[in-house]
Write a protein that holds these residues in place. Structure first.
Motif, PDB file in Angstrom:
ATOM      1  N   ASN A  76       0.810  -1.225   0.000  1.00  0.00           N
ATOM      2  CA  ASN A  76       0.000   0.000   0.000  1.00  0.00           C
ATOM      3  C   ASN A  76       0.840   1.270   0.000  1.00  0.00           C
ATOM      4  O   ASN A  76       0.536   2.232   0.708  1.00  0.00           O
ATOM      5  N   ASP A  77       1.903   1.301  -0.812  1.00  0.00           N
ATOM      6  CA  ASP A  77       2.737   2.498  -0.873  1.00  0.00           C
ATOM      7  C   ASP A  77       1.962   3.723  -1.348  1.00  0.00           C
ATOM      8  O   ASP A  77       2.331   4.850  -1.044  1.00  0.00           O
ATOM      9  N   MET A  78       0.869   3.495  -2.089  1.00  0.00           N
ATOM     10  CA  MET A  78       0.088   4.643  -2.543  1.00  0.00           C
ATOM     11  C   MET A  78      -0.542   5.398  -1.364  1.00  0.00           C
ATOM     12  O   MET A  78      -0.750   6.597  -1.440  1.00  0.00           O
ATOM     13  N   LEU A  79      -0.791   4.705  -0.254  1.00  0.00           N
ATOM     14  CA  LEU A  79      -1.314   5.390   0.933  1.00  0.00           C
ATOM     15  C   LEU A  79      -0.257   6.301   1.542  1.00  0.00           C
ATOM     16  O   LEU A  79      -0.548   7.429   1.954  1.00  0.00           O
ATOM     17  N   VAL A  80       0.981   5.821   1.596  1.00  0.00           N
ATOM     18  CA  VAL A  80       2.084   6.636   2.108  1.00  0.00           C
ATOM     19  C   VAL A  80       2.312   7.832   1.188  1.00  0.00           C
ATOM     20  O   VAL A  80       2.540   8.952   1.649  1.00  0.00           O
ATOM     21  N   LEU A  81       2.228   7.593  -0.113  1.00  0.00           N
ATOM     22  CA  LEU A  81       2.358   8.686  -1.073  1.00  0.00           C
ATOM     23  C   LEU A  81       1.283   9.746  -0.818  1.00  0.00           C
ATOM     24  O   LEU A  81       1.570  10.947  -0.779  1.00  0.00           O
ATOM     25  N   GLY A  82       0.048   9.298  -0.617  1.00  0.00           N
ATOM     26  CA  GLY A  82      -1.044  10.236  -0.344  1.00  0.00           C
ATOM     27  C   GLY A  82      -0.836  11.018   0.940  1.00  0.00           C
ATOM     28  O   GLY A  82      -1.118  12.219   0.992  1.00  0.00           O
ATOM     29  N   GLU A  83      -0.340  10.349   1.981  1.00  0.00           N
ATOM     30  CA  GLU A  83      -0.041  11.056   3.232  1.00  0.00           C
ATOM     31  C   GLU A  83       0.965  12.174   2.990  1.00  0.00           C
ATOM     32  O   GLU A  83       0.788  13.299   3.472  1.00  0.00           O
ATOM     33  N   ASN A  84       2.015  11.859   2.258  1.00  0.00           N
ATOM     34  CA  ASN A  84       3.067  12.840   2.025  1.00  0.00           C
ATOM     35  C   ASN A  84       2.603  13.993   1.151  1.00  0.00           C
ATOM     36  O   ASN A  84       3.007  15.139   1.371  1.00  0.00           O
ATOM     37  N   ILE A  85       1.742  13.718   0.183  1.00  0.00           N
ATOM     38  CA  ILE A  85       1.152  14.798  -0.612  1.00  0.00           C
ATOM     39  C   ILE A  85       0.311  15.702   0.289  1.00  0.00           C
ATOM     40  O   ILE A  85       0.388  16.931   0.215  1.00  0.00           O
ATOM     41  N   GLY A  86      -0.490  15.099   1.174  1.00  0.00           N
ATOM     42  CA  GLY A  86      -1.315  15.881   2.095  1.00  0.00           C
ATOM     43  C   GLY A  86      -0.488  16.753   3.029  1.00  0.00           C
ATOM     44  O   GLY A  86      -0.817  17.923   3.257  1.00  0.00           O
ATOM     45  N   TRP A  87       0.616  16.188   3.577  1.00  0.00           N
ATOM     46  CA  TRP A  87       1.461  16.984   4.475  1.00  0.00           C
ATOM     47  C   TRP A  87       2.113  18.143   3.733  1.00  0.00           C
ATOM     48  O   TRP A  87       2.205  19.244   4.265  1.00  0.00           O
ATOM     49  N   ALA A  88       2.576  17.898   2.517  1.00  0.00           N
ATOM     50  CA  ALA A  88       3.198  18.968   1.738  1.00  0.00           C
ATOM     51  C   ALA A  88       2.187  20.085   1.483  1.00  0.00           C
ATOM     52  O   ALA A  88       2.503  21.276   1.654  1.00  0.00           O
ATOM     53  N   ARG A  89       0.978  19.718   1.103  1.00  0.00           N
ATOM     54  CA  ARG A  89      -0.043  20.732   0.845  1.00  0.00           C
ATOM     55  C   ARG A  89      -0.417  21.488   2.119  1.00  0.00           C
ATOM     56  O   ARG A  89      -0.672  22.697   2.078  1.00  0.00           O
ATOM     57  N   SER A  90      -0.437  20.778   3.265  1.00  0.00           N
ATOM     58  CA  SER A  90      -0.779  21.460   4.524  1.00  0.00           C
ATOM     59  C   SER A  90       0.294  22.464   4.930  1.00  0.00           C
ATOM     60  O   SER A  90       0.017  23.409   5.670  1.00  0.00           O
ATOM     61  N   ARG A  91       1.524  22.269   4.435  1.00  0.00           N
ATOM     62  CA  ARG A  91       2.608  23.229   4.679  1.00  0.00           C
ATOM     63  C   ARG A  91       2.580  24.360   3.666  1.00  0.00           C
ATOM     64  O   ARG A  91       3.456  25.233   3.673  1.00  0.00           O
ATOM     65  N   GLY A  92       1.612  24.337   2.759  1.00  0.00           N
ATOM     66  CA  GLY A  92       1.499  25.380   1.749  1.00  0.00           C
ATOM     67  C   GLY A  92       2.361  25.144   0.525  1.00  0.00           C
ATOM     68  O   GLY A  92       2.530  26.044  -0.297  1.00  0.00           O
ATOM     69  N   GLU A  93       2.884  23.918   0.384  1.00  0.00           N
ATOM     70  CA  GLU A  93       3.729  23.604  -0.766  1.00  0.00           C
ATOM     71  C   GLU A  93       2.859  23.184  -1.948  1.00  0.00           C
ATOM     72  O   GLU A  93       1.806  22.575  -1.778  1.00  0.00           O
ATOM     73  N   HIS A  94       3.313  23.511  -3.132  1.00  0.00           N
ATOM     74  CA  HIS A  94       2.552  23.230  -4.351  1.00  0.00           C
ATOM     75  C   HIS A  94       3.030  21.939  -4.993  1.00  0.00           C
ATOM     76  O   HIS A  94       4.216  21.787  -5.278  1.00  0.00           O
ATOM     77  N   ILE A  95       2.107  21.003  -5.210  1.00  0.00           N
ATOM     78  CA  ILE A  95       2.395  19.781  -5.953  1.00  0.00           C
ATOM     79  C   ILE A  95       1.965  20.032  -7.389  1.00  0.00           C
ATOM     80  O   ILE A  95       0.799  20.315  -7.655  1.00  0.00           O
ATOM     81  N   LYS A  96       2.900  19.911  -8.325  1.00  0.00           N
ATOM     82  CA  LYS A  96       2.646  20.343  -9.704  1.00  0.00           C
ATOM     83  C   LYS A  96       1.728  19.423 -10.496  1.00  0.00           C
ATOM     84  O   LYS A  96       1.176  19.831 -11.502  1.00  0.00           O
TER      85      LYS A  96
END
Length: 198
Positions: A104-124
């Protein structure tokens, strides 16, 4: 069959973290390494992607993590990129393809995308279409000897030649090559492919 991507992640961990599902205070599954390979219709690797990522909440790697993966603190400090940059580049590598993981690495990927966005970082790049597929249940069903085996040892359990990739198990790119070798072997042996690959 269109080409597809296999990916694997190495993420922060500590003794007992997996058994506790990273539930201890401050123990987040922050990505430290992303590996991916693109396969053609014959399951041959045609392109690779690999990067180190600098964790934010826990920038100091645990000795347990380093011993498990072989990834040194100095390598991450020197070569690691910010999470948003790594995630954007990885999603760009995957665009328009089915993306497979062994677990389930896609779940870890999703967590990390969420944390980056919560820090105000832009995922392209946005999460993917057609999407992700965990092939572990399928592999374990068609090759029962693989049950309980991590991705980096699939080649060994199936009696295949060692993947021609640097590193060893728990190195993300090596693990991707091990998964690809297993998939190639099982498809070649006539195993019915999972629905996401038809």
């Amino acid at each position: 069959m269109p080409t597809f991507v296999i990916f694997d992640l190495e993420f922060t961990t500590w003794p007992g973290a997996a058994a506790q599902d990273w539930s201890a205070p401050g123990q987040l599954r922050e990505i430290v390494q992303i590996g991916a390979v693109r396969l053609d219709e014959r399951y041959a690797v045609v392109e690779e992607y690999e990067t180190l990522v600098r964790p934010v909440a826990n920038p100091e790697l645990s000795p347990f993590f380093t011993e498990l993966t072989g990834i040194e603190q100095e390598s991450v400090d020197r070569d690691g990129v910010p999470p948003a940059e790594a995630l954007s580049d990885f999603l760009a590598f995957c665009q328009g393809r089915s993306v497979l993981s062994y677990g389930n690495d896609m779940l870890v990927l999703g967590e990390n995308i969420g944390w980056a966005r919560s820090r105000g970082e832009h995922i392209k790049h946005t999460p993917l279409t057609p999407g992700f597929l965990n092939i572990r249940p399928w592999v374990n069903t068609v090759a029962p000897a693989t049950a309980g085996i991590n991705s980096g040892r699939l080649w060994e359990v199936l009696g295949l030649p060692r993947p021609a990739s640097e590193g060893a198990e728990h190195s993300a790119l090596f693990d991707c090559h091990s998964i690809a070798a297993a998939l190639r072997h099982l498809a070649g042996a006539g195993a019915a492919l999972p629905v996401g690959l038809l």
